[in-house]
Write a protein that holds these residues in place. Structure first.
Motif, PDB file in Angstrom:
ATOM      1  N   LEU A  80       0.786  -1.225   0.000  1.00 48.53           N
ATOM      2  CA  LEU A  80       0.000   0.000   0.000  1.00 48.53           C
ATOM      3  C   LEU A  80       0.823   1.282   0.000  1.00 48.53           C
ATOM      4  CD1 LEU A  80      -3.043  -0.460   0.011  1.00 48.53           C
ATOM      5  CD2 LEU A  80      -3.037   0.997   2.014  1.00 48.53           C
ATOM      6  N   LYS A  81       1.972   1.258   0.675  1.00 45.31           N
ATOM      7  CA  LYS A  81       2.693   2.522   0.772  1.00 45.31           C
ATOM      8  C   LYS A  81       3.292   2.936  -0.568  1.00 45.31           C
ATOM      9  CE  LYS A  81       6.447   0.143   3.162  1.00 45.31           C
ATOM     10  NZ  LYS A  81       6.918  -0.090   4.512  1.00 45.31           N
ATOM     11  N   GLU A  82       3.272   2.042  -1.544  1.00 45.55           N
ATOM     12  CA  GLU A  82       3.840   2.383  -2.849  1.00 45.55           C
ATOM     13  C   GLU A  82       2.831   3.029  -3.781  1.00 45.55           C
ATOM     14  OE1 GLU A  82       5.264  -1.333  -4.318  1.00 45.55           O
ATOM     15  OE2 GLU A  82       6.799  -1.480  -2.763  1.00 45.55           O
ATOM     16  N   ILE A  83       1.559   3.065  -3.384  1.00 48.53           N
ATOM     17  CA  ILE A  83       0.569   3.553  -4.334  1.00 48.53           C
ATOM     18  C   ILE A  83       0.110   4.969  -3.991  1.00 48.53           C
ATOM     19  CG2 ILE A  83      -0.205   1.180  -4.742  1.00 48.53           C
ATOM     20  CD1 ILE A  83      -2.695   1.823  -3.174  1.00 48.53           C
ATOM     21  N   PRO A  84      -0.372   5.728  -4.982  1.00 55.09           N
ATOM     22  CA  PRO A  84      -0.736   7.124  -4.761  1.00 55.09           C
ATOM     23  C   PRO A  84      -1.933   7.286  -3.825  1.00 55.09           C
ATOM     24  CG  PRO A  84      -0.855   6.555  -7.113  1.00 55.09           C
ATOM     25  CD  PRO A  84      -0.536   5.314  -6.379  1.00 55.09           C
ATOM     26  N   LEU A  85      -1.986   8.465  -3.198  1.00 52.53           N
ATOM     27  CA  LEU A  85      -3.035   8.773  -2.236  1.00 52.53           C
ATOM     28  C   LEU A  85      -4.437   8.582  -2.808  1.00 52.53           C
ATOM     29  CD1 LEU A  85      -3.601  10.136   0.582  1.00 52.53           C
ATOM     30  CD2 LEU A  85      -3.775  12.270  -0.675  1.00 52.53           C
ATOM     31  N   GLY A  86      -4.620   9.007  -4.070  1.00 57.90           N
ATOM     32  CA  GLY A  86      -5.938   8.913  -4.697  1.00 57.90           C
ATOM     33  C   GLY A  86      -6.434   7.471  -4.760  1.00 57.90           C
ATOM     34  N   TRP A  87      -5.540   6.565  -5.080  1.00 60.75           N
ATOM     35  CA  TRP A  87      -5.900   5.137  -5.129  1.00 60.75           C
ATOM     36  C   TRP A  87      -6.301   4.643  -3.756  1.00 60.75           C
ATOM     37  CZ3 TRP A  87      -2.147   1.700  -8.452  1.00 60.75           C
ATOM     38  CH2 TRP A  87      -2.066   2.254  -9.751  1.00 60.75           C
ATOM     39  N   LYS A  88      -5.498   5.029  -2.770  1.00 61.20           N
ATOM     40  CA  LYS A  88      -5.741   4.554  -1.409  1.00 61.20           C
ATOM     41  C   LYS A  88      -7.145   4.924  -0.980  1.00 61.20           C
ATOM     42  CE  LYS A  88      -1.077   5.067   0.193  1.00 61.20           C
ATOM     43  NZ  LYS A  88      -0.191   5.879   0.994  1.00 61.20           N
ATOM     44  N   GLN A  89      -7.537   6.140  -1.338  1.00 60.35           N
ATOM     45  CA  GLN A  89      -8.840   6.618  -0.972  1.00 60.35           C
ATOM     46  C   GLN A  89      -9.943   5.747  -1.563  1.00 60.35           C
ATOM     47  OE1 GLN A  89      -8.931  10.597  -2.163  1.00 60.35           O
ATOM     48  NE2 GLN A  89      -9.703  11.205  -0.174  1.00 60.35           N
ATOM     49  N   LYS A  90      -9.784   5.457  -2.834  1.00 56.83           N
ATOM     50  CA  LYS A  90     -10.796   4.612  -3.482  1.00 56.83           C
ATOM     51  C   LYS A  90     -10.785   3.212  -2.886  1.00 56.83           C
ATOM     52  CE  LYS A  90     -10.084   7.151  -7.688  1.00 56.83           C
ATOM     53  NZ  LYS A  90      -9.359   7.105  -8.956  1.00 56.83           N
ATOM     54  N   LEU A  91      -9.585   2.732  -2.555  1.00 55.71           N
ATOM     55  CA  LEU A  91      -9.487   1.399  -1.954  1.00 55.71           C
ATOM     56  C   LEU A  91     -10.143   1.385  -0.586  1.00 55.71           C
ATOM     57  CD1 LEU A  91      -5.855   0.535  -2.994  1.00 55.71           C
ATOM     58  CD2 LEU A  91      -7.918  -0.682  -3.699  1.00 55.71           C
ATOM     59  N   ALA A  92      -9.895   2.451   0.172  1.00 57.93           N
ATOM     60  CA  ALA A  92     -10.482   2.515   1.512  1.00 57.93           C
ATOM     61  C   ALA A  92     -12.004   2.459   1.411  1.00 57.93           C
ATOM     62  CB  ALA A  92     -10.040   3.788   2.221  1.00 57.93           C
ATOM     63  N   PHE A  93     -12.546   3.126   0.415  1.00 61.15           N
ATOM     64  CA  PHE A  93     -13.994   3.088   0.209  1.00 61.15           C
ATOM     65  C   PHE A  93     -14.440   1.675  -0.143  1.00 61.15           C
ATOM     66  CE2 PHE A  93     -17.742   3.509  -2.565  1.00 61.15           C
ATOM     67  CZ  PHE A  93     -18.595   4.147  -1.683  1.00 61.15           C
ATOM     68  N   SER A  94     -13.713   1.057  -1.060  1.00 62.38           N
ATOM     69  CA  SER A  94     -14.073  -0.305  -1.476  1.00 62.38           C
ATOM     70  C   SER A  94     -14.000  -1.281  -0.313  1.00 62.38           C
ATOM     71  CB  SER A  94     -13.144  -0.781  -2.595  1.00 62.38           C
ATOM     72  OG  SER A  94     -13.231   0.090  -3.690  1.00 62.38           O
ATOM     73  N   VAL A  95     -12.992  -1.103   0.541  1.00 61.69           N
ATOM     74  CA  VAL A  95     -12.872  -1.974   1.713  1.00 61.69           C
ATOM     75  C   VAL A  95     -14.083  -1.767   2.620  1.00 61.69           C
ATOM     76  CG1 VAL A  95     -11.573  -2.308   3.846  1.00 61.69           C
ATOM     77  CG2 VAL A  95     -10.366  -2.227   1.668  1.00 61.69           C
ATOM     78  N   ALA A  96     -14.500  -0.499   2.746  1.00 65.23           N
ATOM     79  CA  ALA A  96     -15.614  -0.190   3.645  1.00 65.23           C
ATOM     80  C   ALA A  96     -16.934  -0.794   3.165  1.00 65.23           C
ATOM     81  CB  ALA A  96     -15.761   1.319   3.812  1.00 65.23           C
ATOM     82  N   ILE A  97     -17.044  -1.044   1.848  1.00 65.58           N
ATOM     83  CA  ILE A  97     -18.310  -1.601   1.349  1.00 65.58           C
ATOM     84  C   ILE A  97     -18.169  -3.066   0.940  1.00 65.58           C
ATOM     85  CG2 ILE A  97     -19.156   0.627   0.537  1.00 65.58           C
ATOM     86  CD1 ILE A  97     -18.486  -0.314  -2.312  1.00 65.58           C
ATOM     87  N   MET A  98     -17.015  -3.636   1.281  1.00 58.62           N
ATOM     88  CA  MET A  98     -16.722  -5.004   0.871  1.00 58.62           C
ATOM     89  C   MET A  98     -17.746  -6.016   1.394  1.00 58.62           C
ATOM     90  SD  MET A  98     -13.229  -6.955   1.566  1.00 58.62           S
ATOM     91  CE  MET A  98     -12.922  -8.596   1.000  1.00 58.62           C
ATOM     92  N   HIS A  99     -18.198  -5.834   2.636  1.00 63.42           N
ATOM     93  CA  HIS A  99     -19.121  -6.791   3.240  1.00 63.42           C
ATOM     94  C   HIS A  99     -20.575  -6.455   2.891  1.00 63.42           C
ATOM     95  CE1 HIS A  99     -18.649  -3.452   5.980  1.00 63.42           C
ATOM     96  NE2 HIS A  99     -19.728  -3.796   6.627  1.00 63.42           N
ATOM     97  N   ARG A 100     -20.801  -5.679   1.854  1.00 65.30           N
ATOM     98  CA  ARG A 100     -22.125  -5.278   1.388  1.00 65.30           C
ATOM     99  C   ARG A 100     -22.978  -4.670   2.509  1.00 65.30           C
ATOM    100  NH1 ARG A 100     -21.599 -10.305  -1.183  1.00 65.30           N
ATOM    101  NH2 ARG A 100     -21.310 -10.131  -3.443  1.00 65.30           N
ATOM    102  N   PRO A 101     -22.500  -3.603   3.123  1.00 64.71           N
ATOM    103  CA  PRO A 101     -23.289  -2.981   4.186  1.00 64.71           C
ATOM    104  C   PRO A 101     -24.492  -2.263   3.587  1.00 64.71           C
ATOM    105  CG  PRO A 101     -21.395  -1.615   3.679  1.00 64.71           C
ATOM    106  CD  PRO A 101     -21.268  -2.843   2.833  1.00 64.71           C
ATOM    107  N   LYS A 102     -25.469  -1.943   4.461  1.00 65.34           N
ATOM    108  CA  LYS A 102     -26.622  -1.186   3.996  1.00 65.34           C
ATOM    109  C   LYS A 102     -26.295   0.305   3.921  1.00 65.34           C
ATOM    110  CE  LYS A 102     -30.128  -4.314   5.724  1.00 65.34           C
ATOM    111  NZ  LYS A 102     -30.836  -4.641   6.948  1.00 65.34           N
TER     112      LYS A 102
END
Lengths: 366, 256, 312
Positions: free
Chosen positions: B144-166
């Motif tokens: 993760l530390k090798e990738i740009p901030l913008g990507w991390k942000q999108k990844l963080a969002f994807s992680v947050a919705i990974m378990h299909r929350p409501k």
């Protein structure tokens, strides 16, 4: 500058945790270490003063030396040599046989020998005495199996330097060393690292303050507090455990200041290589605390350690400081007996002061 | 002052319902009788000045802190008794994304999938789906530390919705990124909302408030305004949400 | 006037092989309110560290107040005030103790320069015996600014002073800066908020260690070079995709409550766009030509840099 020192004091007095460490620690440590620590011995250096030199004393000597616990460091010829032998610090025990040992044994079924141990390290002294005693008993029981009246060897023990065998005496020097190290090095390194974390250090650097001013400003409060702490421990040891300071009190305090300065510069050095408080704390723990406790001769006698550890312990400042304060407090020796150790500490202090001034950048270390 | 639309409660499509929520810290009232709801699939903007009580309210809704009083329902569960169920059914992403810098993208996903009790096959499938959507499948094994901030942000969002929350709670998700990346991030939010996910978001960028379907503005522990951006602009005769915000917060200031 | 406060030439800085600053140059005049505008990672903090003598550049020279940042750092440190991005003061000291301390390290007192900080410090003075840790975000920011000002610096460096601060406090902060500027202090500020650019005399738009433009906000906007349309429709979510499908589209992006649209053809009119969208099933379409903001310029410049990068 005055403002800086004042600010530093405010930080310390407003943080309950810091205050607890500063003033709760001495009490807890003195009590804790005073009661709860034991150690082992191995290959102790002893001296023999045989005023009889007959077959019996030679046999006993042989038995003692072949037991594996003891190593013959010197053979004495005169009672006057006992005191100097202990002062050198190498010999832990002297075994003395009275004149005409074997003859008296034959005539009166009873002979006397004396065991003198260096009780400034009371645990070691106790163990040495017990081992020696066991060996002698073993000898007597075997050689008198046939004789009807049980013959006896009277053993008289003297605990040199710490006659009442007060274990806590031994731990006071170690505790002082640990606390001075902890407060001086750990607290300064953490407090500098905290400024780094907060971003305030950047502002300090971009001010006309010189690095040495920042360092001195940081260090003065801790020198004072460490010193006060050393005094608290001494007073505590004196009042609770009735421990005397046999040597010069002034010399003891001066040596303490030397050690404090050394520890402070070590703390600053640590802070220059750590970016966060947590890092500073971890580094202090591993680089300072563990060696201070384990590799200084405080808990485990250095001569019992494997050779590599013994060599490493040489670069441990605590090791030298413990020797110095033991000599002053417990043996009442003068400067002539530990000028070498003092010199080592001075050299270490200079080295770390130089290193930390060099490493404490006028800029950010990136 | 509230339009009828805003006080309708107990609707089946409301995923968050808050009635007279109060949170006190000693004498200090951080949340003063908040009442609002959020519809399923809505992008709900939760605005307010620093210290207005946003974070406090958000913590309660996420089941991290108990309210002093009030009726609060999140994803169909009660915040007093069913916090564990709430936590299972929401996602959370903060300004400081909670991704591990020394793990790879895939490892981060796996870790969070594991936390929410997803099965291995499901984790694999979600990673593939979410990374493909971001176009980052090729980088799955990058640390993760090798990738740009913008990507991390999108990844963080994807992680947050990974378990299909409501519902997904986003706490200032776009701080410090460039305007292009910020917009890409919002496209991601739109897409997710379009799929039925409810998005509850706080931000200091007032233009982002315009992207929300409805916006609430908190001042001193109370909700001072709640409506669509267009209606709020109209009501306060302002050209932008920024002006609406300034007007509301300023009025309050001159009062005190 | 027009003396140079900062003269920076071809400054380069790398961390572990990654370029943080790419041979960049800038002149900042005395008395100017100058802004470095850019997202995280653009190199703003690195640049500030170099100008405030905290970092050595790998190449290039920089003069601050006429002094060299490498050789004459001591002199620079006497004339600048600096507020780092994550500066959070001493939380365990009171407001007054913090200010006193920072006055002290510059060998001055609060009383001596009170006139300078009165405007700002005056607002938090009623709380002077409160610990800094218990202040609200806006008040902390005011105290930090007071601390950076208390020694009467000639040049003030403020690294992201408004990040994470709400819109009201931000507005107040900028009003304070305007008043400080009126007192003749050169103010150099960095920010990731594009809308704050308009409040500066001149700005440098920064991205990935480069300056994409250095000018007054007005000139940057005037150099935009395209007609900018704000488009709205009843269905906002699919609107960008529909616009993207128009021939010769230069850029499409959401902007506030509308979608901004650029076309490479000068003569594309609002009517053309409406017609296109109606064909694609959009109702209630409105299209207005609007003036670009700095944010529009920033995005267009980013696009240019990207295509330039791709071509080399």
């Amino acid at each position: 500058m005055k403002g800086f020192v004042l600010k530093e004091f405010l930080h310390i007095f407003r943080d309950r945790r810091t205050m607890l460490i500063l003033f709760g620690m001495p009490i807890v440590q003195v009590l804790l270490f005073g009661f709860a620590i034991t150690n082992e011995i191995n290959n102790a250096q002893i001296a023999i003063l045989d005023e009889s030199k007959d077959e019996m004393t030679l046999a006993i000597t042989d038995k003692i030396l072949s037991s594996g616990y003891f190593h013959l460091a010197s053979v004495l010829t005169d009672r006057n040599q006992i005191e100097p032998a202990f002062r050198e610090g190498v010999i832990k025990e002297v075994v003395i046989f009275e004149p005409n040992f074997s003859q008296r044994f034959g005539k009166e079924n009873q002979a006397h020998m004396q065991i003198i141990t260096d009780a400034s390290d009371p645990n070691t002294a106790n163990l040495l005495y017990n081992y020696t005693n066991a060996i002698i008993r073993d000898y007597t029981s075997k050689s008198t199996q046939l004789a009807t009246p049980p013959i006896q060897i009277g053993i008289e023990t003297t605990m040199q330097y710490n006659p009442e065998l007060k274990g806590v005496f031994m731990f006071v020097p170690g505790t002082i060393t640990i606390l001075l190290m902890l407060i001086s090095a750990m607290m300064t390194s953490i407090s500098i690292a905290r400024e780094k974390e907060l971003g305030t250090l950047e502002v300090l650097l971009v001010s006309p303050l010189k690095p040495w001013q920042i360092i001195i400003g940081k260090v003065i409060p801790y020198i004072l507090l460490s010193f006060i702490n050393a005094v608290i421990i001494l007073v505590l040891a004196y009042s609770v455990f009735a421990m005397p300071v046999r040597g010069s009190l002034v010399l003891l305090l001066l040596e303490s200041i030397l050690f404090i300065v050394m520890a402070l510069s070590l703390g600053i050095f640590i802070s220059t290589v750590s970016k966060t408080q947590q890092q500073a704390m971890m580094l202090s723990m591993f680089v300072l605390m563990l060696p201070t406790i384990l590799l200084s001769g405080f808990i485990f006698p250095i001569e019992n350690m494997p050779l590599p550890l013994q060599i490493i312990s040489n670069i441990n400042p605590s090791r030298w400081f413990i020797i110095i304060i033991k000599n002053i407090m417990l043996k009442g020796l003068g400067f002539g007996y530990f000028w070498k150790e003092t010199l080592i500490l001075v050299a270490m202090a200079l080295f770390f002061v130089a290193m930390s001034v060099k490493k404490f950048n006028i800029r950010l270390s990136k | 002052m509230q339009t009828p639309d805003l006080i309708k409660q107990n609707e089946p499509n409301h995923v968050i319902e808050v009635n007279n929520m109060v949170k006190k810290f000693g004498d200090f009232v951080a949340n003063d009788k908040l009442s609002f709801f959020v519809r399923q699939g809505e992008i709900f903007g939760f605005l307010g000045a620093n210290g207005a009580g946003k974070t406090t309210a958000m913590k309660i809704l996420c089941g991290l802190s108990a309210p002093t009083s009030g009726e609060i329902n999140v994803a169909g569960f009660d915040v007093y008794r069913q916090t564990d169920l709430i936590k299972k059914n929401i996602g959370y992403m903060s300004q400081k994304f909670s991704l591990y810098e020394d793990l790879t993208i895939r490892e981060n996903f796996r870790f969070y999938g594991g936390i929410y009790g997803l099965k291995n096959a499901e984790i694999k499938e979600r990673i593939a789906y979410l990374l493909n959507r971001l176009g980052l499948m090729h980088a799955a094994d990058k640390v993760l530390k090798e990738i740009p901030l913008g990507w991390k942000q999108k990844l963080a969002f994807s992680v947050a919705i990974m378990h299909r929350p409501k519902i997904v709670f986003l706490d200032e998700p776009t701080g410090g990124v460039d305007p292009v990346t910020r917009r890409q991030f919002w496209e991601l939010i739109y897409e997710a909302a379009n799929d039925g996910l409810t998005v509850f978001v706080t931000t200091h960028y007032m233009d982002e408030a315009e992207y929300c379907e409805r916006v609430s503005i908190m001042v001193d522990g109370r909700i001072e305004a709640l409506d669509t951006p267009a209606r709020l602009r109209e009501k306060y005769q302002a050209a932008s949400m920024n002006e609406v915000f300034l007007k509301l917060a300023r009025i309050k200031k001159s009062e005190s | 006037m027009n003396q140079v406060a900062v003269d920076m030439r071809e400054i380069r800085k790398s961390y572990n092989g990654t370029r943080a600053l790419n041979d960049i140059s800038v002149h900042i005049h005395q008395g100017e309110l100058f802004g470095f505008i850019g997202p995280d990672g653009a190199g703003k903090s690195t640049l500030f560290h170099i100008l405030t003598t905290l970092l050595l550049p790998d190449a290039g020279t920089a003069l601050v107040g006429g002094f060299d940042t490498v050789r004459e750092y001591g002199k620079i440190r006497r004339i600048v005030g600096y507020m780092p991005g994550r500066f959070s003061l001493y939380q365990d000291l009171t407001v007054e103790e913090n200010l006193k301390f920072f006055a002290g390290i510059f060998k001055t007192t609060i009383a001596e320069n009170y006139h300078l900080i009165k405007d700002i410090y005056g607002q938090i003075e009623p709380f002077k015996n409160r610990r800094a840790g218990q202040l609200s975000g806006g008040m902390k920011q005011k105290l930090a600014l007071s601390c950076a000002l208390v020694h009467k610096p000639e040049i003030l460096f403020l690294d992201e002073p408004t990040t994470g601060v709400d819109a009201v406090s931000r507005k107040e902060f900028w009003e304070m800066l305007q008043r400080l500027k009126a007192q003749g202090i050169t103010i150099i500020v960095s920010t990731p908020y594009m809308d704050e650019a308009a409040l500066c005399d001149r700005v440098a738009l920064m991205q990935k260690g480069d300056f994409m433009a250095i000018n007054t906000p007005e000139v940057i906007v005037a150099n935009f070079g395209y007609r900018l349309f704000a488009v709205k429709s009843a269905l906002m979510y699919p609107l960008p995709a529909a616009l993207e499908a128009m021939p010769d589209t230069k850029a499409v992006y959401r902007f506030g409550d509308a979608v901004h649209y650029l076309n490479t053809h000068e003569d594309k009119s609002a009517e053309d766009i409406i017609r296109h969208l109606q064909v694609h099933g959009h109702n209630e379409v409105t299209v207005n030509q609007v003036n670009p903001t700095i944010e529009d310029c920033f995005m267009l410049l980013m696009k240019k840099e990207e295509t330039a990068d791709a071509n080399t």
